[in-house]
Design a protein around this motif. Structure first.
Motif, PDB file in Angstrom:
ATOM      1  N   GLY B 191      59.125  53.254  63.521  1.00 33.89           N
ATOM      2  CA  GLY B 191      58.713  51.630  64.150  1.00 33.89           C
ATOM      3  C   GLY B 191      57.735  51.076  63.064  1.00 33.89           C
ATOM      4  O   GLY B 191      57.616  51.646  61.703  1.00 33.89           O
ATOM      5  N   SER B 192      56.668  49.812  63.773  1.00 37.16           N
ATOM      6  CA  SER B 192      55.795  49.115  62.431  1.00 37.16           C
ATOM      7  C   SER B 192      54.322  49.475  62.375  1.00 37.16           C
ATOM      8  O   SER B 192      54.465  49.829  64.247  1.00 37.16           O
ATOM      9  CB  SER B 192      56.314  47.539  62.044  1.00 37.16           C
ATOM     10  OG  SER B 192      57.232  47.586  61.499  1.00 37.16           O
ATOM     11  N   PHE B 193      53.575  49.262  62.322  1.00 33.86           N
ATOM     12  CA  PHE B 193      52.712  49.871  62.155  1.00 33.86           C
ATOM     13  C   PHE B 193      51.578  48.683  61.550  1.00 33.86           C
ATOM     14  O   PHE B 193      51.820  48.634  60.125  1.00 33.86           O
ATOM     15  CB  PHE B 193      51.657  51.175  62.083  1.00 33.86           C
ATOM     16  CG  PHE B 193      50.000  51.032  62.254  1.00 33.86           C
ATOM     17  CD1 PHE B 193      49.833  51.326  63.512  1.00 33.86           C
ATOM     18  CD2 PHE B 193      49.493  51.444  60.843  1.00 33.86           C
ATOM     19  CE1 PHE B 193      48.510  51.537  63.001  1.00 33.86           C
ATOM     20  CE2 PHE B 193      48.260  51.636  61.205  1.00 33.86           C
ATOM     21  CZ  PHE B 193      47.587  51.891  62.551  1.00 33.86           C
ATOM     22  N   CYS B 194      50.611  48.166  61.969  1.00 35.48           N
ATOM     23  CA  CYS B 194      49.954  47.207  61.167  1.00 35.48           C
ATOM     24  C   CYS B 194      48.245  46.953  61.414  1.00 35.48           C
ATOM     25  O   CYS B 194      47.722  47.009  62.794  1.00 35.48           O
ATOM     26  CB  CYS B 194      50.545  45.349  61.783  1.00 35.48           C
ATOM     27  SG  CYS B 194      49.167  44.160  61.224  1.00 35.48           S
ATOM     28  N   TYR B 195      47.775  47.033  60.406  1.00 34.38           N
ATOM     29  CA  TYR B 195      46.125  47.464  60.995  1.00 34.38           C
ATOM     30  C   TYR B 195      45.714  45.951  59.844  1.00 34.38           C
ATOM     31  O   TYR B 195      45.128  46.616  58.386  1.00 34.38           O
ATOM     32  CB  TYR B 195      45.504  48.418  60.685  1.00 34.38           C
ATOM     33  CG  TYR B 195      44.358  48.755  60.651  1.00 34.38           C
ATOM     34  CD1 TYR B 195      43.386  48.691  61.933  1.00 34.38           C
ATOM     35  CD2 TYR B 195      43.295  48.305  59.210  1.00 34.38           C
ATOM     36  CE1 TYR B 195      42.008  49.232  61.878  1.00 34.38           C
ATOM     37  CE2 TYR B 195      42.044  48.375  59.750  1.00 34.38           C
ATOM     38  CZ  TYR B 195      41.414  49.051  60.411  1.00 34.38           C
ATOM     39  OH  TYR B 195      39.758  48.720  60.843  1.00 34.38           O
ATOM     40  N   ILE B 196      44.776  45.269  60.676  1.00 34.32           N
ATOM     41  CA  ILE B 196      43.991  44.184  60.051  1.00 34.32           C
ATOM     42  C   ILE B 196      42.553  44.518  59.892  1.00 34.32           C
ATOM     43  O   ILE B 196      42.026  44.591  61.017  1.00 34.32           O
ATOM     44  CB  ILE B 196      43.762  42.807  60.177  1.00 34.32           C
ATOM     45  CG1 ILE B 196      45.401  42.613  61.293  1.00 34.32           C
ATOM     46  CG2 ILE B 196      43.555  41.303  59.519  1.00 34.32           C
ATOM     47  CD1 ILE B 196      46.706  42.280  59.794  1.00 34.32           C
ATOM     48  N   PRO B 197      41.879  44.972  58.631  1.00 37.11           N
ATOM     49  CA  PRO B 197      40.445  45.076  58.664  1.00 37.11           C
ATOM     50  C   PRO B 197      39.749  43.885  59.388  1.00 37.11           C
ATOM     51  O   PRO B 197      40.000  42.403  59.389  1.00 37.11           O
ATOM     52  CB  PRO B 197      39.608  45.447  57.437  1.00 37.11           C
ATOM     53  CG  PRO B 197      41.154  44.865  56.879  1.00 37.11           C
ATOM     54  CD  PRO B 197      41.998  45.100  57.321  1.00 37.11           C
ATOM     55  N   LYS B 198      38.329  44.460  59.630  1.00 38.91           N
ATOM     56  CA  LYS B 198      37.061  43.339  60.228  1.00 38.91           C
ATOM     57  C   LYS B 198      37.810  42.008  59.208  1.00 38.91           C
ATOM     58  O   LYS B 198      37.418  41.929  57.945  1.00 38.91           O
ATOM     59  CB  LYS B 198      36.021  43.599  60.599  1.00 38.91           C
ATOM     60  CG  LYS B 198      35.586  43.733  60.995  1.00 38.91           C
ATOM     61  CD  LYS B 198      34.164  44.488  60.934  1.00 38.91           C
ATOM     62  CE  LYS B 198      33.204  45.025  62.481  1.00 38.91           C
ATOM     63  NZ  LYS B 198      32.257  46.003  62.798  1.00 38.91           N
ATOM     64  N   GLY B 199      37.586  40.813  60.392  1.00 41.72           N
ATOM     65  CA  GLY B 199      37.558  38.893  59.179  1.00 41.72           C
ATOM     66  C   GLY B 199      38.571  39.037  58.465  1.00 41.72           C
ATOM     67  O   GLY B 199      38.408  38.102  57.587  1.00 41.72           O
ATOM     68  N   VAL B 200      39.346  39.599  58.050  1.00 45.60           N
ATOM     69  CA  VAL B 200      40.499  39.556  57.281  1.00 45.60           C
ATOM     70  C   VAL B 200      41.566  38.529  57.901  1.00 45.60           C
ATOM     71  O   VAL B 200      41.549  38.927  59.566  1.00 45.60           O
ATOM     72  CB  VAL B 200      41.213  40.684  56.849  1.00 45.60           C
ATOM     73  CG1 VAL B 200      42.459  39.810  56.374  1.00 45.60           C
ATOM     74  CG2 VAL B 200      40.208  41.474  55.838  1.00 45.60           C
TER      75      VAL B 200
END
Lengths: 255, 480
Positions: B191-200
């Motif tokens: 599957g897919s994993f996606c992580y968006i850090p703080k404020g981005v």
């Protein structure tokens, strides 16, 4: 230009038009008047190609057999019908609809599609003609339009499509006097030597604004009298009683 | 039946342009599902023990559960022991370089209109391509890494970011949530994993493209998206499968976590093989999608569902934080013998939370389309608001449209509005368009697209065009 010869139309086995003859020359405006139920709208739809009609007789436009064509092919051949009850198409932008319509007939005729820029020019001129504001083009086709707006939209479409033959079915119905004036002046502006018009109306009122070359009286599926615009004035005064004959009681009751 | 009506039904009877299959050398596990199968998958993927334990727990739960039967769907019995739970293209690509992707796979994606060469790609869209059970490549990784965004296959995430995965996996959709979610938790392959850090603010659209290729396999993928405080991401998934006579099971789980003031926009264009006009073949699309919105966060689901023999999915939002926002925009088309039972669940927990639901169902042929939606206002949901609009469009006489709203309100200050309509494409509309020179087919496509416009407006630009094209293609046929 338009020849209608012994046209009969039945709907669901009921005869509506019973042998209608009509000749319309280039640039002529013909008014068709008649009491309710006489077959005026049926005639308009028979020209436009509505399904569910049993049609016999001959109808040609510049020699082409209209009755053998699908509605969209008739449109490409230059037939435009102004609807008495314009149909609402929610979610479809008026401008997009107009451009698709115009490009459809252009493609059928083997012409190039109109450029966005050129289309905007055409649309703007048409809008000025019917005194509509810019946001008119961005609204959904006829959805939430007032009665007057819908009729103005029909004339706007006619101005964009530039038809050879325009059939206007009770374009005056449901209009107040201001809207009637706008619609009529739009129609008058579109008169020209290459464009014929059939104006269907119940009342003489519209003909104060659009002066026809000929007036025909349609009663019980046949044209019973033809004349110039003075015939309309006569009708205004006397009603249809002179023409109703033995059907008078019946037709009168349904009017 | 009138001529126009017959034509409408012909129009609704479309061919499926993605029905080809690709001859890939594939590693397939024998059919069947036991604890050993779960262990095999974990071993194939070289997974850490905690994940195997998690899978086994899910498997044990699944064994105790029964298939849900409340949806308005006719489903032939599914033999879970006849499905293969692992299939992977054999030439395992080196995941760091696109040049290493198997040329046959690349060709398959080219044919699908999803080129994996970066220079040919849609600008500003990163793609994770998944074939059968595994991710074959992810594009634009470096550009994303510069912004601090992690976008990779689930397997890579388990390997490279185990703490992030462990913290959030199952936090929105617990393993016992429902039969299909439990099954997925036990056997999910990738599957897919996606992580968006703080404020981005994620610099490009992220996209996963799913392709089932092998026969007799199920596809069980998981998507996990975590958006930290004040971040923003827009994500799109697309799906197709070859035309095959047997039904194939697709049971996915998608979890979204939107932390404070974060925004996740998740769009789906689902075009799995729908089966033929007699109802033979097609994908069973049984999907659990849910997001948790923290304070002032916003989660928006947009779906265009034109494929699958059966669609069973209810993308949901748990509006946990105060003032959080949930949205659901859906177009679902059921033609041929397709069945769709789809909608959403909006669970309002926080105060001043708002949700809106716009659902457009289109039924044609023998298709059956049900909107099923739950709006729940918990006791704590002070001044929460919901607006729901469900519109159904019927094309033809043998199809059906059903609307089943569930509304539970436990806080008297909450407001819930529900509007529903059912209409047909009128012969008068078609006639009007044809009088203006349009072919019946063009007129039909225009009217149906107009009906869906509020939803298409929510899709990212490139995909809105694609969705319109897809819908028109699904309605295309031989006009006589």
């Amino acid at each position: 230009m338009l020849h209608v010869d012994d046209l009969t139309v039945s709907i669901g086995g009921t005869p509506i038009l019973k042998g209608l003859d009509l000749e319309v020359g280039p640039g002529e405006v013909h008014a068709i008047m008649g009491p309710n139920g006489s077959g005026k709208s049926t005639f308009a739809h028979a020209l436009a190609g509505r399904e569910g009609y049993d049609v016999e007789g001959t109808v040609t436009l510049d020699g082409a057999d209209l009755l053998a064509m699908e509605p969209e092919d008739r449109a490409a051949a230059g037939v435009f019908m102004g609807f008495q009850y314009p149909v609402e198409i929610p979610g479809v932008n008026n401008m997009y609809f107009l451009r698709t319509a115009l490009n459809s007939v252009r493609r059928s005729r083997g012409e190039d599609e109109i450029s966005a820029r050129e289309f905007l020019k055409v649309a703007q001129e048409a809008m000025d003609l019917v005194e509509m504001k810019q946001d008119f083009l961005n609204r959904s086709v006829n959805a939430g339009f007032s009665g007057g707006e819908k009729k103005r939209n029909e004339i706007l479409q006619m101005a964009v499509m530039q038809p050879k033959l325009a059939v206007l079915d009770e374009t005056d119905s449901g209009l107040d006097i201001d809207a009637l004036r706008v619609v009529a002046s739009g129609v008058n502006a579109l008169r020209g030597p290459e464009r014929s018009m059939i104006v269907i109306t119940h009342y003489q009122r519209l003909l104060d604004y659009i002066k026809p070359d000929y007036v025909h009286v349609l009663v019980n599926g046949r044209i019973v009298e033809s004349g110039d615009h003075t015939l309309a004035l006569h009708l205004e005064e006397k009603g249809y009683a002179d023409f109703l004959g033995e059907d008078a009681e019946l037709t009168g009751a349904s009017a | 039946m009138s001529e126009t009506l017959r034509d409408i039904e012909k129009l609704a009877d479309a061919s499926y342009e993605f029905g080809f299959s690709t001859d890939l050398d594939t590693d397939v596990a024998p059919p069947g599902l036991t604890e050993d199968t779960v262990r095999l998958i974990a071993a194939k993927k070289d997974e850490p023990d905690w994940l195997l334990e998690w899978r086994l727990k899910a498997f044990a739960a699944w064994q105790q559960m029964e298939e849900p039967d409340w949806a308005k769907l006719q489903i032939a019995p599914i033999d879970y022991q006849s499905i293969s739970y692992w299939a992977a293209p054999k030439k395992k690509p080196v995941l760091d370089s696109l040049d290493e992707v198997d040329p046959e796979i690349r060709e398959m994606f080219d044919k699908l209109g999803i080129p994996l060469h970066e220079q040919k790609m849609l600008s500003n869209v990163a793609v994770d391509a998944i074939v059968d059970s595994v991710s074959v490549t992810t594009t634009f990784k470096e550009t994303l890494a510069e912004a601090g965004v992690i976008f990779c296959s689930f397997s890579e995430a388990v390997r490279d970011h185990p703490d992030l995965v462990r913290e959030h996996l199952g936090s929105v959709v617990p393993v016992r949530d429902n039969f299909f979610a439990a099954l997925n938790s036990a056997v999910f392959s990738d599957g897919s994993f996606c992580y968006i850090p703080k404020g981005v603010r994620c610099p490009m659209e992220l996209s996963t493209y799913f392709r089932i290729n092998s026969m007799n396999t199920g596809q069980f993928e998981r998507t996990l998206i975590v958006a930290e405080d004040d971040s923003h991401v827009s994500y799109l998934e697309g799906c197709t499968a070859p035309q095959r006579d047997e039904n194939q099971l697709h049971a996915a789980v998608v979890e979204l976590v939107a932390k404070d003031r974060a925004e996740i926009k998740y769009s789906t264009v689902q075009n799995w093989y729908p089966g033929d006009e007699n109802g033979v073949g097609g994908i069973y699309n049984f999907v659990t999608k849910r997001g948790r919105a923290h304070t002032d966060a916003k989660i928006s689901w947009t779906q265009v569902e034109t494929g699958s023999a059966i669609t069973w999915k209810y993308p949901s939002v748990i509006l946990q934080g105060d003032r959080s926002v949930g949205e659901f925009y859906s177009v679902a088309l059921s033609s041929k013998r397709q069945q769709a039972d789809t909608g959403t669940k909006m669970v309002h927990i926080g105060a001043d939370t708002t949700s809106s639901i716009i659902s457009k169902g289109i039924s044609a042929g023998n298709g059956q389309n049900t909107y099923r939606g739950l709006v729940k206002m918990m006791r704590s949901a002070e001044n929460a608001r919901n607006y729901t609009q469900c519109d159904s469009l019927l094309l033809g006489k043998r199809c059906g449209a059903h609307t089943v709203p569930y509304i539970e309100v436990k806080n008297p200050s909450a407001q819930v509005e529900h509007e529903a309509s059912t209409s047909t494409v009128g012969e008068d509309q078609l006639y009007y368009c044809r009088q203006r020179g349009m072919s019946e087919e063009d007129a039909m496509a225009m009217i149906v697209n107009g009906f869906c416009r509020e939803v298409f407006d929510e899709l990212p630009m490139e995909f809105a065009v694609e969705a319109q094209r897809l819908l028109s293609a699904s309605l295309e046929g031989s006009v006589g």
